[in-house]
Write an enzyme that holds these catalytic residues in place. Structure first.
Site, PDB file in Angstrom:
ATOM      1  CE  LYS A 147      -2.803   1.108   5.264  1.00  0.00           C
ATOM      2  NZ  LYS A 147      -2.669   0.497   3.925  1.00  0.00           N
ATOM      3  CB  SER A 179      -0.962   0.012   1.196  1.00  0.00           C
ATOM      4  OG  SER A 179      -0.259   0.036   2.414  1.00  0.00           O
TER       5      SER A 179
END
Length: 348
Positions: A289, A244
């Protein structure tokens, strides 16, 4: 003893029993929480540049282009208890997900870790290719063996790390070319692979067998495209896995290879997978996140388009969500942000 006192005593005992049971009862769930966030323009935990480029002119940068991570508790080797799961469900920064979401039943924790490590390595390579593609710097590809399937024709002949350069005398530079050329063979046909090992070119004549479906000819090799870059790019982030961070790696490489700081000193964070062509893909743990990014000081967050809907529902106060479809689009959005323009793609 009064009825009220009796009721309180019984209730206290029940609560105590529930606490004991809850703390002892392990459940097949995993708690996802905000993890560390690192500035791709900065240094790693050893004080070394997180991204170092040798053999090409680089330019000063400033500000932040942070990639974000998710940490977890639980899993087959150390499941969380019922109370931990309940607290996670009530917490605003924690997600409780079924164990098989992170650890598929047919894979061991070690295999999952290996896959995450490999995904990070692939992400770094894709990020480098995407950045150079955006800068129109030529990159060549090569086909490397990632694995050998036991009991197949290649077992004992080829090795992980061998570079395939030709099939039946025809040069190949991508996995798709090897797969396409192999597919032209009938099951039981022989083919010739030319490969290099330790700088030495060799050939292997292999008889094809059927794949698990019984429809395609294979020799039992797992391949990956790797890139030959015209200069050296090192990304050193330590023990972090997963794909990611690709978008943020690409942006940092672009920033270092182009005059003038991309962020103009702003604190920008983000997430997203990246393809060698610069397409941004979705990730997991978007809520955690974003929380990690905001706590670190970010005011803008680059968000893959497919994560926008979920991100918009859980956006922390003070964090601007910028939709990122491609690397090129992300660069344009950052330029618009630093210039104070209003035409910036947003998550809604």
């Amino acid at each position: 003893m009064s009825r009220r006192a009796t009721t309180l005593t019984v209730a206290s005992v029940l609560v105590l029993l529930l606490a004991i049971v809850g703390s002892a009862m392990q459940v097949p769930y995993v708690a996802l929480m905000p993890g560390p966030t690192s500035n791709t323009l900065g240094t790693n935990d050893k004080g070394q540049p997180l991204i170092r480029i040798d053999g090409r002119q680089t330019y000063p940068d400033e500000g932040h282009l942070n990639f974000t991570t998710v940490t977890y508790r639980g899993g087959p080797g150390g499941r969380i208890d019922l109370f931990t799961a309940l607290r996670g469900w009530l917490a605003g920064d924690t997600a409780i997900v079924p164990e098989e979401t992170i650890f598929p039943k047919d894979e061991s924790p070690k295999e999952v870790d290996q896959q995450n490590t490999r995904a990070m390595q692939d992400s770094q390579q894709n990020a480098e290719a995407a950045a150079l593609h955006e800068l129109k710097i030529p990159v060549t590809t090569r086909v490397v063996i990632d694995g050998i399937q036991k009991g197949r024709p290649a077992d004992g002949v080829l090795k992980t790390g061998d570079e395939i350069t030709a099939l039946d005398g025809q040069k190949v530079t991508s996995v798709s070319q090897v797969v396409g050329a192999t597919a032209k063979h009938k099951i039981g046909d022989s083919l010739t692979l030319t490969y290099t090992r330790g700088g030495k070119e060799q050939k292997a004549d292999l008889k094809t067998v059927a794949d698990p479906s019984g429809k395609r000819a294979v020799v039992g090799i797992v391949l990956s495209d790797q890139y030959k870059f015209p200069f050296k790019i090192d990304i050193s982030i330590g023990d972090i896995g997963g794909p990611s961070a690709g978008l943020m790696f690409s942006l940092a490489i672009l920033d270092k290879l182009t005059p003038g700081p991309l962020t103009k000193g702003k604190f920008i964070a983000g997430t997203g997978t990246i393809t060698p062509e610069g397409e941004v893909g979705p990730i997991g743990g978007i809520q955690q996140k974003m929380i990690a990014a905001r706590k670190a000081g970010a005011t803008a967050f680059l968000t893959p388009a497919d994560n926008c809907a979920d991100a918009a529902k859980a956006r922390p106060d003070g964090l601007r969500l910028i939709r990122a479809d491609t690397l090129h689009g992300a660069v344009q959005a950052i330029n618009a942000l630093t210039a104070g323009k209003g035409d910036i793609p947003a998550c809604k």
